[in-house]
Design a protein around this motif. Structure first.
Motif, mmCIF file in Angstrom:
data_model
loop_
_atom_site.group_PDB
_atom_site.id
_atom_site.type_symbol
_atom_site.label_atom_id
_atom_site.label_comp_id
_atom_site.label_asym_id
_atom_site.label_seq_id
_atom_site.Cartn_x
_atom_site.Cartn_y
_atom_site.Cartn_z
ATOM 1 N N THR A 180 104.971 37.964 2.080
ATOM 2 C CA THR A 180 104.231 38.779 1.117
ATOM 3 C C THR A 180 102.728 38.506 1.217
ATOM 4 O O THR A 180 102.294 37.550 1.870
ATOM 5 C CB THR A 180 104.719 38.510 -0.312
ATOM 6 O OG1 THR A 180 104.544 37.112 -0.607
ATOM 7 C CG2 THR A 180 106.196 38.857 -0.460
ATOM 8 N N ASP A 181 101.948 39.344 0.545
ATOM 9 C CA ASP A 181 100.481 39.186 0.471
ATOM 10 C C ASP A 181 99.844 39.096 1.856
ATOM 11 O O ASP A 181 98.870 38.377 2.058
ATOM 12 C CB ASP A 181 100.111 37.955 -0.361
ATOM 13 C CG ASP A 181 100.619 38.046 -1.790
ATOM 14 O OD1 ASP A 181 100.301 39.042 -2.460
ATOM 15 O OD2 ASP A 181 101.350 37.140 -2.226
ATOM 16 N N HIS A 241 114.576 41.697 -3.430
ATOM 17 C CA HIS A 241 114.365 40.369 -2.842
ATOM 18 C C HIS A 241 115.708 39.670 -2.633
ATOM 19 O O HIS A 241 115.935 39.026 -1.596
ATOM 20 C CB HIS A 241 113.462 39.528 -3.741
ATOM 21 C CG HIS A 241 113.312 38.104 -3.280
ATOM 22 N ND1 HIS A 241 112.559 37.759 -2.176
ATOM 23 C CD2 HIS A 241 113.845 36.947 -3.757
ATOM 24 C CE1 HIS A 241 112.623 36.453 -1.999
ATOM 25 N NE2 HIS A 241 113.401 35.934 -2.941
ATOM 26 N N THR A 289 111.816 44.846 -7.538
ATOM 27 C CA THR A 289 111.468 43.783 -6.593
ATOM 28 C C THR A 289 112.471 42.652 -6.646
ATOM 29 O O THR A 289 112.890 42.109 -5.612
ATOM 30 C CB THR A 289 110.049 43.254 -6.894
ATOM 31 O OG1 THR A 289 109.102 44.274 -6.581
ATOM 32 C CG2 THR A 289 109.726 42.024 -6.054
ATOM 33 N N GLU A 335 111.012 37.177 4.400
ATOM 34 C CA GLU A 335 110.055 37.997 3.659
ATOM 35 C C GLU A 335 108.698 37.315 3.645
ATOM 36 O O GLU A 335 108.584 36.145 3.263
ATOM 37 C CB GLU A 335 110.557 38.202 2.226
ATOM 38 C CG GLU A 335 109.695 39.128 1.390
ATOM 39 C CD GLU A 335 110.253 39.296 -0.019
ATOM 40 O OE1 GLU A 335 109.657 40.074 -0.783
ATOM 41 O OE2 GLU A 335 111.264 38.647 -0.356
ATOM 42 N N THR A 353 104.785 42.474 4.024
ATOM 43 C CA THR A 353 104.191 43.436 3.098
ATOM 44 C C THR A 353 102.880 42.917 2.514
ATOM 45 O O THR A 353 102.725 41.703 2.316
ATOM 46 C CB THR A 353 105.183 43.753 1.951
ATOM 47 O OG1 THR A 353 104.526 44.577 0.972
ATOM 48 C CG2 THR A 353 105.667 42.488 1.264
ATOM 49 N N LEU A 412 102.069 43.551 -0.460
ATOM 50 C CA LEU A 412 102.365 43.372 -1.877
ATOM 51 C C LEU A 412 102.775 41.936 -2.172
ATOM 52 O O LEU A 412 103.108 41.174 -1.272
ATOM 53 C CB LEU A 412 103.488 44.328 -2.301
ATOM 54 C CG LEU A 412 103.234 45.821 -2.124
ATOM 55 C CD1 LEU A 412 104.503 46.612 -2.413
ATOM 56 C CD2 LEU A 412 102.099 46.282 -3.024
ATOM 57 N N GLY A 413 102.803 41.617 -3.459
ATOM 58 C CA GLY A 413 103.232 40.284 -3.865
ATOM 59 C C GLY A 413 104.736 40.126 -3.877
ATOM 60 O O GLY A 413 105.244 39.030 -4.120
ATOM 61 N N GLY A 414 105.463 41.226 -3.636
ATOM 62 C CA GLY A 414 106.916 41.195 -3.618
ATOM 63 C C GLY A 414 107.445 42.337 -2.783
ATOM 64 O O GLY A 414 106.683 43.076 -2.145
ATOM 65 N N ALA A 415 108.752 42.525 -2.825
ATOM 66 C CA ALA A 415 109.398 43.504 -1.951
ATOM 67 C C ALA A 415 109.070 44.946 -2.306
ATOM 68 O O ALA A 415 109.160 45.838 -1.469
ATOM 69 C CB ALA A 415 110.915 43.299 -1.977
#
Length: 414
Positions: free
Chosen positions: A219-220, A207, A203, A217, A191, A193-196
């Protein structure tokens, strides 16, 4: 005779036709809805189609079936909106004049925006599930796939139904467990995003579920290109993620009609007042659903809540009364987590998805931000609700357009 024209006969447009047909005096107003497509899709069902949970017949019906008989239905491509002239140009019929225009043209995927995504491997080793064609092709692929590295990927936000990619990852985990081959599949969720998820509280819960199910996972991750020859996605920091099967959510953009008409932002979404649903540039043009640039989820439940607010504001506009700034960004989403369970989240512009009960305070029967069999049953029941209530403009009992704060442990959004 005055004319109200609705562009788009998807979820939002069809709902508005049903909402307004009984409210506008027939001797004074003619309602017309325009859409070039014959088929109406139950788009939340695309998530289930790849896993053979739904059949193709369960996710599509003839669109005209849901248009009120007193609404003029034109099945034709829309060439241009000319807001200064209050007309819409149609491909064959020519000019269609309006006094009020409702833009409900939705959003579409644009895999061509990323180098290599829509190349020769599209629908071979690279798939979407946000279209009927993509979901069906992915279903056929999964039926015969023998395992390997499955990457579930989001290109950029905003996207239609922000939780759907997570749901896909969770359902893939269940699907391969049921086939007795989970040990042969490595699932990675990628993703930008910085999280789910887009909201911190949700999130955290999501997570935890990813970890519990053994789903990696990343992120970023801001994708630059797809190296389809070597089966890698590569971001702007040159981070590479290998895949054998890439299930991606491409860039979501508004309809090309909006760009042709000079009415959209960089992604062809219509600048819209987030509380009244009146467009920011034209007082007699309103927008609803995925076509808007609102900071709300692009989801069917949001369009449903918007429709109830917009119905009243259209009537107020006709009477020359001030519009009500009452849409609060309310979103209500089931998140399928696999294994016959689901989460339920309820949030708006101001409040995070948090724990509590829904729809009745302290009673439920649905719990927020907690996995349950009951929530899964609610998710499965939604298809019936959609075809029989939602797009027919029928209010869902005990679920208000504005988010209820009762029975919830509320926290303000950051």
């Amino acid at each position: 005779m005055r004319n109200l024209v609705i562009l788009g006969a998807g979820t939002a447009g069809t709902m508005m036709a049903n909402h307004l047909i009984s409210k506008l005096p027939k001797k004074e107003w003619k309602i017309t809805i325009v859409d070039q497509y014959e088929t109406h899709y139950y788009q939340p069902g695309f998530l289930f189609l790849p896993f053979d949970i739904y059949t193709t017949k369960q996710v599509k019906k003839k669109g005209s079936k849901f248009i009120p008989k007193d609404v003029r239905y034109i099945q034709e491509k829309i060439e241009l909106i000319e807001p200064e002239k209050n007309v819409v140009q149609l491909e064959k019929s020519g000019e269609l004049a309006y006094d009020i225009l409702i833009v409900a043209t939705g959003t579409k995927i644009a895999p061509e925006e990323i180098d290599g995504m829509a190349g020769p491997e599209w629908y071979k080793s690279i798939f979407d599930f946000y279209t009927y064609e993509g979901a069906k092709a992915l279903r056929n692929k999964l039926r015969e796939w023998e395992g390997g590295k499955l990457v579930v990927h989001i290109t950029e936000m905003p996207i239609k139904c922000p939780v759907a990619p997570l749901e896909f990852a969770f359902l893939a985990d269940s699907y391969f467990k049921n086939k007795g081959m989970r040990d042969k599949v490595d699932i990675t969720y990628v993703t930008p995003l910085g999280g789910a998820f887009t909201k911190p509280k949700a999130t955290k819960a999501l997570h935890h579920l990813l970890e519990e199910k053994g789903i990696k996972e990343v992120t970023d991750f801001n994708i630059e290109r797809v190296d389809y020859e070597n089966k890698k996605i590569i971001d702007y920091a040159d981070i590479e993620i290998e895949y054998d099967l890439l299930v991606t959510v491409p860039t979501n953009i508004g309809d090309a009609l909006i760009e042709r008409s000079g009415m959209g932002d960089d992604l062809n979404f219509v600048p819209t007042d987030k509380a009244t649903l009146q467009t920011k540039d034209y007082e007699n043009i309103f927008a609803i659903g995925d076509a808007t640039n609102l900071p709300a989820s692009k989801a069917g439940s949001v369009a449903h809540f918007e429709a109830e607010i917009l119905e009243e504001n259209i009537l107020r506009y006709i009477k020359g009364e001030p519009l009500k700034a009452e849409f609060d960004g309310h979103a209500n989403c089931f998140i399928e987590t696999g294994g016959g369970k689901a989460l339920l989240i309820d949030f708006n512009y101001n409040h995070e998805p948090v724990e509590g009960t829904f729809p009745f305070p302290g009673i439920g029967p649905l719990n927020l931000l907690k996995e349950s069999r009951m929530n899964h049953m609610g998710k499965m029941a939604f298809r019936w609700i959609y075809w029989n209530m939602l797009i027919k403009g029928i209010s869902i009992p005990f679920v208000s357009a504005k988010m209820s704060e009762k029975g919830k442990h509320l926290e303000e959004t950051v």
